[in-house]
Enzyme design. Structure first.
Site, PDB file in Angstrom:
ATOM      1  CB  CYS A  33      -0.823   0.014   1.120  1.00  0.00           C
ATOM      2  SG  CYS A  33      -0.528  -0.305   2.615  1.00  0.00           S
ATOM      3  CB  CYS A 102       0.460  -1.774   7.784  1.00  0.00           C
ATOM      4  SG  CYS A 102      -0.310  -1.677   6.216  1.00  0.00           S
TER       5      CYS A 102
HETATM    6 ZN    ZN Z   1      -0.288   0.116   5.028  1.00  0.00          ZN
END
Ligand code: ZN
Length: 122
Positions: A33, A102
């Protein structure tokens, strides 16, 4: 998508910023991302006395950075190296499955900053 803890850490993240005279700096990123996380550590006598981060990325990346810096403050370098993304996720209760990567970034950023610190010691 995110629980309340994640949203709270994202909207009011702790330890945002830069440490000018940091002893260790680590920068990592992920392509999934497009998160970029930069971690700054102040280390005295083998102990992490301060940690700050600058993260450009999704809400999960910012929330995990915030929690990770809180977790490592006051810990020794060895203790901080044992920290995994699971510890970070536990602090937030949970993360959506597609956002787990993440939290891995937070673990990697800590390790990169400590690597940088250790490289300077030689
Ligand atoms: Zn992320």
């Amino acid at each position: 998508m995110y629980n309340e803890k994640v949203i709270k850490e994202f909207t009011c993240p702790k330890n945002v910023g830069e440490i000018q005279d940091a002893d260790g700096v680590g920068k990592v990123g992920n392509a999934k991302c497009g998160d970029i996380m930069k971690m700054y550590l102040k280390i005295e006598g083998g102990k992490i006395t301060d940690a700050k981060f600058q993260t450009f990325g999704c809400a999960a990346a910012i929330a995990t950075s915030s929690v990770a810096t809180e977790l490592i403050k006051g810990k020794t370098v060895e203790e901080a190296l044992k920290l995994t993304n699971k510890d970070v996720v536990n602090m937030l209760d949970e993360l959506p499955a597609q956002k787990i990567h993440c939290s891995v970034l937070a673990e990697e950023a800590i390790k990169a900053a400590i690597d940088n610190y250790r490289g300077k010691q030689k």
